[in-house]
Write a protein that holds these residues in place. Structure first.
Motif, PDB file in Angstrom:
ATOM      1  N   ILE A   1       0.792  -1.245  -0.016  1.00  0.00           N
ATOM      2  CA  ILE A   1      -0.041  -0.081  -0.001  1.00  0.00           C
ATOM      3  C   ILE A   1       0.747   1.245  -0.068  1.00  0.00           C
ATOM      4  N   GLY A   2       2.264   1.057   0.631  1.00  0.00           N
ATOM      5  CA  GLY A   2       2.802   2.267   0.613  1.00  0.00           C
ATOM      6  C   GLY A   2       3.521   2.682  -0.661  1.00  0.00           C
ATOM      7  N   MET A   3       3.434   1.948  -1.668  1.00  0.00           N
ATOM      8  CA  MET A   3       3.826   2.120  -3.332  1.00  0.00           C
ATOM      9  C   MET A   3       2.539   3.029  -3.608  1.00  0.00           C
ATOM     10  N   GLY A   4       1.331   2.784  -3.451  1.00  0.00           N
ATOM     11  CA  GLY A   4       0.485   3.539  -3.711  1.00  0.00           C
ATOM     12  C   GLY A   4       0.179   4.823  -3.353  1.00  0.00           C
ATOM     13  N   PHE A   5       0.730   4.872  -2.089  1.00  0.00           N
ATOM     14  CA  PHE A   5       0.633   6.366  -1.291  1.00  0.00           C
ATOM     15  C   PHE A   5       1.900   7.249  -2.008  1.00  0.00           C
ATOM     16  N   ALA A   6       2.917   6.516  -2.300  1.00  0.00           N
ATOM     17  CA  ALA A   6       4.109   7.161  -3.035  1.00  0.00           C
ATOM     18  C   ALA A   6       3.608   7.757  -4.275  1.00  0.00           C
ATOM     19  N   ALA A   7       3.079   7.004  -5.033  1.00  0.00           N
ATOM     20  CA  ALA A   7       2.427   7.345  -6.404  1.00  0.00           C
ATOM     21  C   ALA A   7       1.371   8.720  -6.409  1.00  0.00           C
ATOM     22  N   ILE A   8       0.621   8.694  -5.242  1.00  0.00           N
ATOM     23  CA  ILE A   8      -0.158   9.648  -5.103  1.00  0.00           C
ATOM     24  C   ILE A   8       0.487  10.901  -4.528  1.00  0.00           C
ATOM     25  N   ALA A   9       1.691  10.549  -3.728  1.00  0.00           N
ATOM     26  CA  ALA A   9       2.567  11.750  -3.362  1.00  0.00           C
ATOM     27  C   ALA A   9       3.296  12.476  -4.536  1.00  0.00           C
ATOM     28  N   VAL A  10       3.841  11.743  -5.198  1.00  0.00           N
ATOM     29  CA  VAL A  10       4.398  12.296  -6.448  1.00  0.00           C
ATOM     30  C   VAL A  10       3.555  12.953  -7.301  1.00  0.00           C
ATOM     31  N   GLY A  11       2.475  12.512  -7.655  1.00  0.00           N
ATOM     32  CA  GLY A  11       1.219  13.291  -8.362  1.00  0.00           C
ATOM     33  C   GLY A  11       0.979  14.649  -7.781  1.00  0.00           C
TER      34      GLY A  11
ATOM     35  N   ARG B   1      12.944  24.610  -8.452  1.00  0.00           N
ATOM     36  CA  ARG B   1      12.959  23.196  -9.186  1.00  0.00           C
ATOM     37  C   ARG B   1      14.030  22.359  -8.497  1.00  0.00           C
ATOM     38  N   PRO B   2      14.976  22.965  -7.683  1.00  0.00           N
ATOM     39  CA  PRO B   2      15.536  21.857  -6.934  1.00  0.00           C
ATOM     40  C   PRO B   2      14.938  21.109  -5.919  1.00  0.00           C
ATOM     41  N   ASN B   3      14.120  22.033  -5.140  1.00  0.00           N
ATOM     42  CA  ASN B   3      13.186  21.450  -4.280  1.00  0.00           C
ATOM     43  C   ASN B   3      12.299  20.441  -4.783  1.00  0.00           C
ATOM     44  N   LEU B   4      11.913  20.743  -5.885  1.00  0.00           N
ATOM     45  CA  LEU B   4      10.944  19.639  -6.622  1.00  0.00           C
ATOM     46  C   LEU B   4      11.716  18.414  -6.848  1.00  0.00           C
ATOM     47  N   ILE B   5      13.068  18.226  -7.322  1.00  0.00           N
ATOM     48  CA  ILE B   5      13.623  17.252  -7.454  1.00  0.00           C
ATOM     49  C   ILE B   5      14.110  16.286  -6.410  1.00  0.00           C
ATOM     50  N   PHE B   6      14.542  17.240  -5.281  1.00  0.00           N
ATOM     51  CA  PHE B   6      14.612  16.493  -3.919  1.00  0.00           C
ATOM     52  C   PHE B   6      13.629  15.856  -3.461  1.00  0.00           C
ATOM     53  N   GLY B   7      12.161  16.652  -3.398  1.00  0.00           N
ATOM     54  CA  GLY B   7      10.741  16.033  -3.165  1.00  0.00           C
ATOM     55  C   GLY B   7      10.678  14.939  -3.937  1.00  0.00           C
ATOM     56  N   PHE B   8      10.771  14.777  -5.095  1.00  0.00           N
ATOM     57  CA  PHE B   8      10.621  13.605  -5.772  1.00  0.00           C
ATOM     58  C   PHE B   8      11.412  12.426  -5.576  1.00  0.00           C
ATOM     59  N   ALA B   9      12.749  12.623  -5.434  1.00  0.00           N
ATOM     60  CA  ALA B   9      13.678  11.536  -5.040  1.00  0.00           C
ATOM     61  C   ALA B   9      13.336  11.086  -3.539  1.00  0.00           C
ATOM     62  N   VAL B  10      13.027  11.655  -2.632  1.00  0.00           N
ATOM     63  CA  VAL B  10      12.645  11.388  -1.486  1.00  0.00           C
ATOM     64  C   VAL B  10      11.223  10.523  -1.399  1.00  0.00           C
ATOM     65  N   THR B  11      10.357  10.908  -2.210  1.00  0.00           N
ATOM     66  CA  THR B  11       9.093  10.220  -2.308  1.00  0.00           C
ATOM     67  C   THR B  11       9.213   8.979  -3.169  1.00  0.00           C
ATOM     68  N   GLU B  12       9.924   9.033  -4.029  1.00  0.00           N
ATOM     69  CA  GLU B  12      10.012   7.772  -4.797  1.00  0.00           C
ATOM     70  C   GLU B  12      11.066   6.744  -4.069  1.00  0.00           C
ATOM     71  N   ALA B  13      11.810   7.032  -3.338  1.00  0.00           N
ATOM     72  CA  ALA B  13      12.651   6.302  -2.458  1.00  0.00           C
ATOM     73  C   ALA B  13      11.869   5.602  -1.285  1.00  0.00           C
ATOM     74  N   LEU B  14      10.906   6.188  -0.854  1.00  0.00           N
ATOM     75  CA  LEU B  14      10.026   5.624   0.000  1.00  0.00           C
ATOM     76  C   LEU B  14       9.030   4.709  -0.592  1.00  0.00           C
ATOM     77  N   GLY B  15       8.389   4.877  -1.852  1.00  0.00           N
ATOM     78  CA  GLY B  15       7.950   3.924  -2.326  1.00  0.00           C
ATOM     79  C   GLY B  15       8.632   2.740  -2.858  1.00  0.00           C
ATOM     80  N   ILE B  16       9.936   2.942  -3.204  1.00  0.00           N
ATOM     81  CA  ILE B  16      10.886   1.726  -3.593  1.00  0.00           C
ATOM     82  C   ILE B  16      11.250   1.025  -2.233  1.00  0.00           C
ATOM     83  N   PHE B  17      11.288   1.615  -0.912  1.00  0.00           N
ATOM     84  CA  PHE B  17      11.548   0.845   0.148  1.00  0.00           C
ATOM     85  C   PHE B  17      10.116   0.122   0.588  1.00  0.00           C
TER      86      PHE B  17
END
Length: 75
Positions: free
Chosen positions: A16-26, A47-63
């Protein structure tokens, strides 16, 4: 509840965490786009804040995906 059923239940809950990560990226990109359309001059500085937020959110989905796989296939 036996161990096999608990393993599948835990993997499903971890997935379910992967789904929440997808929602968070959107939501992250939608908020950036909304702010960039309101103030185009500030978009480049955010833009750097956007990229950092994307990386952290995507990492949580991968975890979360990794935890689900470990629960299913770890011995």
């Amino acid at each position: 509840m036996d161990a096999e059923a608990a393993k599948y239940l835990g993997a499903g809950l971890a997935a379910i965490g992967m789904g929440f990560a997808a929602i968070a990226v959107g939501h992250l990109f939608a908020s950036f786009l909304s702010g960039a359309l309101r103030n185009p001059a500030a978009a480049d500085s955010q833009r750097p804040n956007l990229i950092f937020g994307f990386a952290v959110t995507e990492a949580l989905g991968i975890f979360a995906f990794l935890v689900a796989l470990l629960l299913l296939f770890a011995v």
